[in-house]
Design an enzyme around this catalytic site. Structure first.
Site, PDB file in Angstrom:
ATOM      1  N   ASP A 194      12.956  -4.364  -0.805  1.00  0.00           N
ATOM      2  CA  ASP A 194      11.649  -5.013  -0.909  1.00  0.00           C
ATOM      3  C   ASP A 194      11.471  -5.922   0.297  1.00  0.00           C
ATOM      4  OD1 ASP A 194       9.230  -5.984  -1.773  1.00  0.00           O
ATOM      5  OD2 ASP A 194      10.051  -7.183  -3.395  1.00  0.00           O
ATOM      6  N   GLU A 214       3.366 -10.598   2.161  1.00  0.00           N
ATOM      7  CA  GLU A 214       3.039  -9.964   0.877  1.00  0.00           C
ATOM      8  C   GLU A 214       3.576 -10.793  -0.273  1.00  0.00           C
ATOM      9  OE1 GLU A 214       3.561  -7.448  -2.706  1.00  0.00           O
ATOM     10  OE2 GLU A 214       5.108  -8.478  -1.572  1.00  0.00           O
ATOM     11  N   GLU A 215       4.771 -11.359  -0.099  1.00  0.00           N
ATOM     12  CA  GLU A 215       5.471 -11.953  -1.238  1.00  0.00           C
ATOM     13  C   GLU A 215       4.845 -13.234  -1.759  1.00  0.00           C
ATOM     14  OE1 GLU A 215       7.351 -10.364  -2.885  1.00  0.00           O
ATOM     15  OE2 GLU A 215       8.652  -9.058  -1.709  1.00  0.00           O
TER      16      GLU A 215
END
Lengths: 463, 463
Positions: free
Chosen positions: A277, A311-312
């Site tokens: 991820d 994104e996180e």
């Protein structure tokens, strides 16, 4: 008879190109090598960190080496840092104190230096928090759930609102801190972080994930009487940092202004290498661009890889891209995001208009040996989410995620979790689907309406 | 015909007693309740800690409540404490630094306050260390192995000498520290501790376990060039502490001086609750004593439960018991240790003289419904190990250990790993075997010779 003739008809694509792209991805090992570089050489890449900036530079350099046209687009990102973290159950009559395995949620404020000591109150949903009203005042709200025992289903989609929004709800009813049971499908007492969101102008409280084992302990202890917890978090938010999305184009030979977007994200959580991820996704979409760029003849449309930043914990890159490219969103003919780990491909997801499946189906035959030629699920993704408002068709190579939430957002998201053969298969499928979308004579029909979920909201795909 | 007649013959035991003991253990939930008390109320119980002392007091109190005669026998134990611990791979050309998930091995000295920084050198065996000679001087020796990929077999018995003795071997050839890949069959980046031994008069160096993931990282990095690691351990050994074994006797009705010993250990590692190592064993053997004591008629011989102190890092309790009871070891007719987790029973292990199996077999019929009536494996155990020198027959209720080394000696050895039904089945089997050994007219023949391994050496059973 019609069907048989259709089967016997020449495929709409060049078998040579299919062999070259799929064979290349399956045999060259480049996607895995890229994941290894991001994981072992660069390491954690939380937005605003040196690792994130190194990843931007690395990606630009690798695209250049691949002969792919590349640029960066500036993105201002939050800069949250973790610091020390510690929690313990305080001793009570008849039992000793006990340290808890916790980790701060991204976006959490820190505690005062002596920590916060308060009584725990357990809830199972955000609605329960709202119902608590004054009973939560001065307490630490403990969000428990049964994701890890959901069996088969990961349960992440259902449970992630507890982490994303639960602490904010707890703050609104006067809680002093929040502990959220890790969103995990396996545990060896490792807490799983992830973003939590406090809207501007609403109160923010320290919030941490607690390991599955410790959540079960807290639940047991609460059956017996009041439980006091001390929580100390050194995390804090520093001023925003200038960062960047990395954008690489393989220009179409006929319709260069029509864009097939392949997304993945460069940033990761800070606890580990972010190998699955989303170094895996980065490796996959870079491989697609590299192989398609090397074809003697580019496909009709432009294949654009966007390596999103943040994104996180903020989606600043996703929002920035949608804003910067608003004028050309109608020429985005498809978007695919690779952000579901390194598992093998299992199906093709589609969120498009009438007839899209029929149009795409004949192109998927080369994926049959990979077991990924059937449609299943919807295309989606947090970074491409903002494009939904512009009715861009979403296509997805759905992956096996049966172990993804065992290590997702935890210290165990490391390179050993990436099986090179599985990664190569997904890289092959993404490469081929990207080529197909860029080469097919007519683009997929656009969906009738934006996705039901709001832009920027939690995606049904892992994030 | 003879066999058939034997089968039809009345069993050598009272079916009523079997029903009462096995039915009690399977249905009363007491063993699990005891494991829960040790885990949740007392928590970690490393020798010399407050938790260990609380466990002694708790055990005495519970035996008294159970109506079982109990006493303590003093044992002087080492008092090792962990302190802060931290390690990182230093940055090198082309790659960033990275924190390693480590935990000190029990018995390790600490590092100087600034830590130790040195180059890593990888080995796969203690013999390889010895062969290194001068090449290890000034280095950190990294013990790698493939236990977690051994498939089916746990590999613990084969690999544990790396942890037990490897650091001492490294010290002898001039290494400045040692990192040992965790002895684990599953990992989510959680290091597994355990004892390491430096003989008196030999050099001692800081030694830590490194998580499986980080061991694989170090191995990958070492393929590419030199790797520098900084290791900081705050652990230290304080003066020895007075502690105790807890000894409870259910006196035999005919031959009270003949003893069937049931052992387990009260101490645990400090990283977690020690729920499976060895609160489970304690719960099991206490349940055996409790149920046997409640019988209207005690068995012929005495059933003695010994809750040993300091199994994990010194075996002081085991050695002390053997010393204190040297005069009566010939009247120890059997010893059984319960120290292999909380899994269900799978077979009966035996290490005894000629004819023992034939003698015991008819008594095992009540264990058939539990799937544990067959012989398999040897009886053994670290705490009963010193009794081997006196040729005490060892009997074991062998358990399913297929997941035991997933969490053994790690922060994940917590109550949720104990399945109440499995624990109850093993408690039932141990209770019945203890009764059988104490009631059968003739004791098992003693083994011809002590076990091949030296007294106090690593057992083939988990420890």
């Amino acid at each position: 008879m019609v069907a048989l003739i259709a089967l016997l008809a020449a495929p709409p694509y060049s078998p040579d190109v299919a062999a070259r792209l799929i064979g290349g991805a399956l045999s060259d090992g480049v996607a895995y090598a890229r994941v290894a570089e991001l994981s072992d050489d660069i390491g954690p890449r939380l937005s605003g960190s040196a690792g994130a900036e190194a990843a931007v530079k690395w990606a630009v350099q690798r695209f250049r080496e691949d002969g792919v046209e590349v640029r960066t687009e500036p993105v201002k990102v939050p800069h949250w840092v973790r610091g020390e973290e510690r929690a313990e159950v305080l001793p009570a009559r008849g039992r000793a104190g006990y340290p808890l395995a916790i980790t701060a949620l991204g976006g959490s404020p820190g505690t005062p230096s002596g920590g916060i000591t308060a009584e725990l109150i357990e809830v199972r949903s955000n609605a329960e928090v709202q119902a608590l009203g004054g009973k939560a005042r001065g307490k630490i709200v403990f969000f428990n759930h049964n994701m890890s025992t959901a069996g088969g289903k990961t349960g992440y989609g259902e449970m992630s609102p507890l982490r994303n929004h639960g602490p904010a709800e707890a703050a609104k009813v006067g809680a002093v801190a929040a502990l959220v049971r890790s969103l995990a499908t396996a545990s060896l007492r490792d807490p799983h972080t992830g973003a939590t969101t406090f809207e501007d102008g609403t109160p923010a409280i320290p919030a941490a994930a607690v390991s599955v084992e410790d959540a079960e302990l807290l639940h047991r202890l609460l059956q017996r009487g009041p439980v006091q917890v001390r929580l100390g978090l050194g995390c804090r938010t520093l001023p925003d940092v200038e960062s960047a999305n990395v954008i690489a184009d393989v220009r179409g030979r006929e319709k260069a202004d029509e864009i097939v977007l392949l997304g993945a994200h460069l940033d990761s959580w800070d606890l580990a290498q972010g190998a699955t991820d989303d170094a895996a996704g980065v490796g996959i979409v870079m491989e697609a661009a590299r192989l398609i760029a090397k074809l003697p003849q580019h496909p009709r449309r432009t294949v654009r890889v966007v390596l999103f930043m943040n994104e996180e914990n903020g989606l600043a890159g996703a929002k920035g891209y949608a804003r910067a490219h608003a004028a050309e969103t109608d020429r985005h003919v498809a978007a695919l995001e690779s952000d579901a780990g390194a598992g093998r491909p299992v199906s093709i997801g589609l969120r498009a208009g009438e007839g899209a499946q029929t149009l795409l189906a004949p192109w998927l035959a080369p994926l049959e040996p990979l077991g990924a030629a059937d449609f299943g699920g919807e295309g989606s993704g947090a970074d491409i989410g903002p494009l939904s408002a512009f009715r861009v068709p979403f296509v997805g190579v759905q992956q096996d995620v049966s172990h993804y939430f065992d290590y997702h957002h935890s210290a165990a998201d490391t390179l050993d979790k990436v099986r090179p053969a599985d990664l190569a298969q997904t890289a092959a499928a993404v490469t081929w689907v990207a080529y197909a979308l860029a080469e097919m004579p007519d683009p997929l029909a656009r969906p009738a309406a934006p996705a039901a979920r709001a832009v920027g909201a939690t995606s049904s795909r892992p994030k």
